[in-house]
Scaffold this motif. Structure first.
Motif, PDB file in Angstrom:
ATOM      1  N   GLY A 162      53.150  51.766  29.251  1.00  0.00           N
ATOM      2  CA  GLY A 162      54.198  51.355  28.321  1.00  0.00           C
ATOM      3  C   GLY A 162      54.520  49.883  28.492  1.00  0.00           C
ATOM      4  N   PHE A 163      55.472  49.440  27.693  1.00  0.00           N
ATOM      5  CA  PHE A 163      55.913  48.047  27.713  1.00  0.00           C
ATOM      6  C   PHE A 163      57.323  48.039  28.290  1.00  0.00           C
ATOM      7  N   TYR A 164      57.541  47.258  29.342  1.00  0.00           N
ATOM      8  CA  TYR A 164      58.826  47.243  30.034  1.00  0.00           C
ATOM      9  C   TYR A 164      59.393  45.826  30.043  1.00  0.00           C
ATOM     10  N   ARG A 165      60.727  45.724  29.847  1.00  0.00           N
ATOM     11  CA  ARG A 165      61.429  44.439  29.927  1.00  0.00           C
ATOM     12  C   ARG A 165      62.286  44.454  31.185  1.00  0.00           C
ATOM     13  N   TYR A 166      62.012  43.525  32.081  1.00  0.00           N
ATOM     14  CA  TYR A 166      62.816  43.377  33.301  1.00  0.00           C
ATOM     15  C   TYR A 166      63.724  42.163  33.154  1.00  0.00           C
ATOM     16  N   LYS A 167      64.936  42.335  33.665  1.00  0.00           N
ATOM     17  CA  LYS A 167      65.897  41.228  33.661  1.00  0.00           C
ATOM     18  C   LYS A 167      66.578  41.198  35.021  1.00  0.00           C
ATOM     19  N   VAL A 168      66.740  39.999  35.566  1.00  0.00           N
ATOM     20  CA  VAL A 168      67.439  39.828  36.840  1.00  0.00           C
ATOM     21  C   VAL A 168      68.544  38.796  36.616  1.00  0.00           C
ATOM     22  N   ASN A 169      69.727  39.084  37.155  1.00  0.00           N
ATOM     23  CA  ASN A 169      70.819  38.120  37.075  1.00  0.00           C
ATOM     24  C   ASN A 169      71.657  38.197  38.346  1.00  0.00           C
ATOM     25  N   SER A 170      72.585  37.260  38.459  1.00  0.00           N
ATOM     26  CA  SER A 170      73.411  37.170  39.662  1.00  0.00           C
ATOM     27  C   SER A 170      74.883  37.128  39.261  1.00  0.00           C
ATOM     28  N   SER A 171      75.732  37.738  40.097  1.00  0.00           N
ATOM     29  CA  SER A 171      77.170  37.778  39.817  1.00  0.00           C
ATOM     30  C   SER A 171      77.881  36.486  40.222  1.00  0.00           C
ATOM     31  N   GLY A 172      77.185  35.628  40.971  1.00  0.00           N
ATOM     32  CA  GLY A 172      77.804  34.383  41.447  1.00  0.00           C
ATOM     33  C   GLY A 172      78.611  34.611  42.713  1.00  0.00           C
ATOM     34  N   TYR A 219      58.250  40.464  31.288  1.00  0.00           N
ATOM     35  CA  TYR A 219      57.764  41.657  30.599  1.00  0.00           C
ATOM     36  C   TYR A 219      56.516  42.180  31.299  1.00  0.00           C
ATOM     37  N   VAL A 220      56.429  43.492  31.365  1.00  0.00           N
ATOM     38  CA  VAL A 220      55.288  44.144  31.995  1.00  0.00           C
ATOM     39  C   VAL A 220      54.685  45.110  30.982  1.00  0.00           C
ATOM     40  N   ASN A 221      53.392  45.009  30.783  1.00  0.00           N
ATOM     41  CA  ASN A 221      52.687  45.925  29.888  1.00  0.00           C
ATOM     42  C   ASN A 221      51.677  46.713  30.728  1.00  0.00           C
ATOM     43  N   ILE A 222      51.892  48.014  30.818  1.00  0.00           N
ATOM     44  CA  ILE A 222      50.987  48.878  31.577  1.00  0.00           C
ATOM     45  C   ILE A 222      50.190  49.697  30.568  1.00  0.00           C
ATOM     46  N   THR A 223      48.882  49.487  30.559  1.00  0.00           N
ATOM     47  CA  THR A 223      48.026  50.194  29.602  1.00  0.00           C
ATOM     48  C   THR A 223      47.454  51.451  30.233  1.00  0.00           C
TER      49      THR A 223
END
Length: 181
Positions: free
Chosen positions: A35-45, A59-63
């Motif tokens: 599948g196609f996956y969207r990863y997001k990383v953030n920080s609270s400060g 983005y990660v695409n696993i075929t």
């Protein structure tokens, strides 16, 4: 498996996959289906840095992997000829893939189960018949099939019933008209 690692020196790190919090998976190997996956990383400060709500995305695409099923007729990967009533081997093995395989003889399902399959088969009637080994598509593998044909020769003698001439004595070397079915 996939490993997504995020780090921050400015507060708590949050890791999301398709808007779901997966912070507990940070730096760990994780198994995912194709599948196609969207990863997001953030920080609270923290006291020295502002929160970074927008963070970084990748983005990660696993075929799907290609499956491979193998069919053997009498230990050979080719079409096969046999006389009516004789036995022969059918073998099928899933070389690449995971799950259920299906074996068909002349369009009829004769096996459904895990790999590998072996049986000794008899064709009682003559003709050209296909034998198919099938693996259906799964979340992680494509479908595949292998088809070979069995040519079954008729070895039964014909059944002839003579209606004429009648049962009587005929002269030697006489031509006779015969009707039969």
């Amino acid at each position: 498996q996939i490993n997504i690692t995020g780090s921050s020196s400015s507060g708590n790190l949050n890791l999301y996959r398709d808007n779901s919090d997966v912070s507990s998976e940070n730096s760990f190997n994780v198994s995912l289906g194709s599948g196609f996956y969207r990863y997001k990383v953030n920080s609270s400060g923290n006291q020295n840095y502002f929160a970074n709500a927008t963070g970084a995305e990748l983005y990660v695409n696993i075929t799907k992997a290609v499956s491979d099923i193998r069919l053997y007729l009498n230990n050979s990967r080719s079409n096969f000829s046999i006389s009516q009533g004789n036995l022969f081997d059918i073998n099928a093995t899933l070389q690449s893939g995971q799950g259920i395989i299906y074996i068909y003889k002349a369009g009829e399902l004769i096996y459904q189960g895990s790999s590998s399959y072996h049986d000794i088969i008899n064709f009682s009637s003559s003709g050209l018949f296909n034998v198919t080994a099938l693996y259906l598509e799964t979340q992680n593998y494509t479908s595949s099939k292998d088809i070979f044909y069995v040519n079954v020769s008729d070895v039964s003698p014909p059944n002839i019933i003579i209606f004429q001439p009648m049962a009587k004595t005929y002269a030697y070397n006489t031509s006779l008209e015969l009707n039969f079915s």
